[in-house]
Design an enzyme around this catalytic site. Sequence first.
Site, mmCIF file in Angstrom:
data_model
loop_
_atom_site.group_PDB
_atom_site.id
_atom_site.type_symbol
_atom_site.label_atom_id
_atom_site.label_comp_id
_atom_site.label_asym_id
_atom_site.label_seq_id
_atom_site.Cartn_x
_atom_site.Cartn_y
_atom_site.Cartn_z
ATOM 1 N N LYS A 73 0.862 -1.177 0.000
ATOM 2 C CA LYS A 73 0.000 0.000 0.000
ATOM 3 C C LYS A 73 0.898 1.227 0.000
ATOM 4 O O LYS A 73 1.945 1.227 0.625
ATOM 5 C CB LYS A 73 -0.885 -0.002 1.249
ATOM 6 C CG LYS A 73 -1.745 1.250 1.338
ATOM 7 C CD LYS A 73 -2.977 1.051 2.180
ATOM 8 C CE LYS A 73 -3.895 2.269 2.073
ATOM 9 N NZ LYS A 73 -4.384 2.508 0.696
ATOM 10 N N VAL A 110 25.237 6.089 4.917
ATOM 11 C CA VAL A 110 25.746 7.450 4.706
ATOM 12 C C VAL A 110 25.501 8.305 5.953
ATOM 13 O O VAL A 110 26.377 9.039 6.403
ATOM 14 C CB VAL A 110 25.038 8.095 3.484
ATOM 15 C CG1 VAL A 110 25.433 9.563 3.336
ATOM 16 C CG2 VAL A 110 25.334 7.325 2.207
ATOM 17 N N ILE A 128 1.666 4.482 1.459
ATOM 18 C CA ILE A 128 1.289 5.192 2.687
ATOM 19 C C ILE A 128 1.262 6.690 2.392
ATOM 20 O O ILE A 128 2.220 7.245 1.848
ATOM 21 C CB ILE A 128 2.298 4.904 3.823
ATOM 22 C CG1 ILE A 128 2.463 3.386 4.044
ATOM 23 C CG2 ILE A 128 1.893 5.611 5.108
ATOM 24 C CD1 ILE A 128 1.282 2.692 4.648
ATOM 25 N N ARG A 187 24.458 -2.756 6.185
ATOM 26 C CA ARG A 187 25.774 -2.113 6.033
ATOM 27 C C ARG A 187 25.769 -0.831 6.859
ATOM 28 O O ARG A 187 24.741 -0.442 7.392
ATOM 29 C CB ARG A 187 25.988 -1.753 4.572
ATOM 30 C CG ARG A 187 24.813 -0.942 4.050
ATOM 31 C CD ARG A 187 25.045 -0.266 2.742
ATOM 32 N NE ARG A 187 23.801 0.112 2.099
ATOM 33 C CZ ARG A 187 23.084 1.185 2.348
ATOM 34 N NH1 ARG A 187 23.478 2.045 3.279
ATOM 35 N NH2 ARG A 187 21.956 1.435 1.724
HETATM 36 P P1 ADP Z 1 15.219 2.000 -1.477
HETATM 37 O O1 ADP Z 1 15.784 0.709 -0.981
HETATM 38 O O2 ADP Z 1 15.210 2.104 -2.967
HETATM 39 O O3 ADP Z 1 15.775 3.196 -0.776
HETATM 40 P P2 ADP Z 1 12.906 1.966 0.313
HETATM 41 O O4 ADP Z 1 12.061 0.766 0.437
HETATM 42 O O5 ADP Z 1 13.895 2.226 1.398
HETATM 43 O O6 ADP Z 1 13.658 1.923 -1.116
HETATM 44 O O7 ADP Z 1 12.017 3.245 0.129
HETATM 45 C C1 ADP Z 1 12.592 4.511 -0.141
HETATM 46 C C2 ADP Z 1 11.577 5.607 0.078
HETATM 47 O O8 ADP Z 1 10.440 5.395 -0.758
HETATM 48 C C3 ADP Z 1 11.004 5.688 1.488
HETATM 49 O O9 ADP Z 1 11.827 6.420 2.354
HETATM 50 C C4 ADP Z 1 9.694 6.389 1.215
HETATM 51 O O10 ADP Z 1 9.879 7.767 1.011
HETATM 52 C C5 ADP Z 1 9.249 5.783 -0.091
HETATM 53 N N1 ADP Z 1 8.385 4.606 0.115
HETATM 54 C C6 ADP Z 1 8.765 3.304 0.121
HETATM 55 N N2 ADP Z 1 7.708 2.496 0.366
HETATM 56 C C7 ADP Z 1 6.630 3.275 0.503
HETATM 57 C C8 ADP Z 1 5.231 3.047 0.772
HETATM 58 N N3 ADP Z 1 4.734 1.812 0.914
HETATM 59 N N4 ADP Z 1 4.416 4.115 0.877
HETATM 60 C C9 ADP Z 1 4.887 5.381 0.714
HETATM 61 N N5 ADP Z 1 6.172 5.668 0.456
HETATM 62 C C10 ADP Z 1 7.055 4.635 0.347
#
Ligand code: ADP
Length: 453
Positions: free
Chosen positions: A201, A295, A203, A292
């Site tokens: 979903k 940054v 968010i 890991r």
């Molecule tokens: P990556 O590994 O590419 O950094 P993440 O899963 O950590 O991907 O998600 C990076 C960013 O994407 C999150 O910090 C958020 O801003 C957005 N994001 C990821 N999943 C969701 C979600 N289910 N709903 C809203 N925003 C999301």
Amino acid sequence: MFRRILIANRGEIALRIIRACRELFVETVCVFSEEDRGAPWLEQADRALCIGAPAPRDSYLKSDRIIAAAEVSGADAIHPGYGFLAENAAFAEKCRACGLAFIGPSAEAMRLLGDKASARALARKLKVPTVPGSDGLLEDDEQTLALAERIGFPIIIKATAGGGGRGMRIVRERDELSGAIKQARQEAQTAFNNADVYLEKYIDRPRHVEVQVIGDEAGTIVHLGERDCTLQRRHQKLVEESPSPAIDARVRRDLCASAVRLCKGAQYYNAGTVEFLVDPKGRYYFIEANTRIQVEHPVTEMVTGLDLIKAQIKVAAGEPLPFSQKTVEFRGAAIECRINAEDPDHKFRPCPGQVTKFRPPGGPGVRVDSYGHDGCRVSPRYDSLLAKLIVFQPTRPEAIRSMLRCLNEFVIEPIKTTLPFLRRMIAHPDFAAGKIDTAFVERTFDRMTKSDE
Ligand code: ADP
């Protein structure tokens, strides 16, 4: 303790690791590409070995050459930093098979937590809240559509191997779903050589709050509090801070406990980060783990007074964690800004080149992690991160003021950097009020910046 550590990385993080090694009386060996010959951090290493051509796949990603360099130079451990091979389980395995300590978690824990879909499954098993979504990978388009409708649009398609904001697609309407799945798969295949995707979903208006953990090989795991990385652009972090201005003591306690539970469940050791989204009602959801050093680790170092790189090295050498959950104390407020060689007026396109003037700020509670100096060069080949500016003050309002002062003091010429953009963001009343979410930058600044289209 190790005698000599090979650093399989470049730029500011290579320098950061060299500094930690120096203080531990451990010698350092840097590997570098032809592009980085003469780079400033190499001067600080005890030894530097060229391992290949500029393209990362010909040098910084060449695991065999890196291991050979470690053998030739008599290193007994490898620190991968972040990026490049840091989350490559096969590399960790290879190092260990060659009798080299890998400064990071076990290959098994890395596989389990590094793959987003399997980390999600583990989180569910351990009752760590996850974003509502698919049970595992997406297979059949029909089923996916039915699931998306049950969850309700918007949804987000994510690559299980994803990172750096790539391999993600937000889908607002059912008609866009199958196209978005195809695109996400393609992007993931190209970037990560793995086309598997899953669904979550989307968010609305979340904050990004992550928990730093570190464990030793005897099984002790502690958390070092949270970092709030809500200030992002296109899902890439720009500013990080600790503590988060947006969570209360109860949410903080639950988040940190969840992170430790997840890592214990994965038999995790060394440094790692468990990332969550927190919605406006304070509900939190696990999104992924990073196996890991990150940054933004200095933010945690400032508020805890601990040195995470040294702790990583010690636990990799088989020592117990140099602190316990009870002895970790949190004080003050720290903020980090990422200063990238990018042009904020032109969609943040990279702006590599020669830096003639590099004048970092100073003063109480100011830390600059950077390889920059007058005459240094920012290569177009690699990440555009040139400097991390970190400030530490007793309170958040004071930290914001200090950050603004430092951003104004910082001079980097003549290349374009994100400095002017960061000044505007840190000065924004919504940032001060802690009233932002992950889409704040897109909403507030992207329409104010010029487009080159
Ligand atoms: P990556 O590994 O590419 O950094 P993440 O899963 O950590 O991907 O998600 C990076 C960013 O994407 C999150 O910090 C958020 O801003 C957005 N994001 C990821 N999943 C969701 C979600 N289910 N709903 C809203 N925003 C999301």
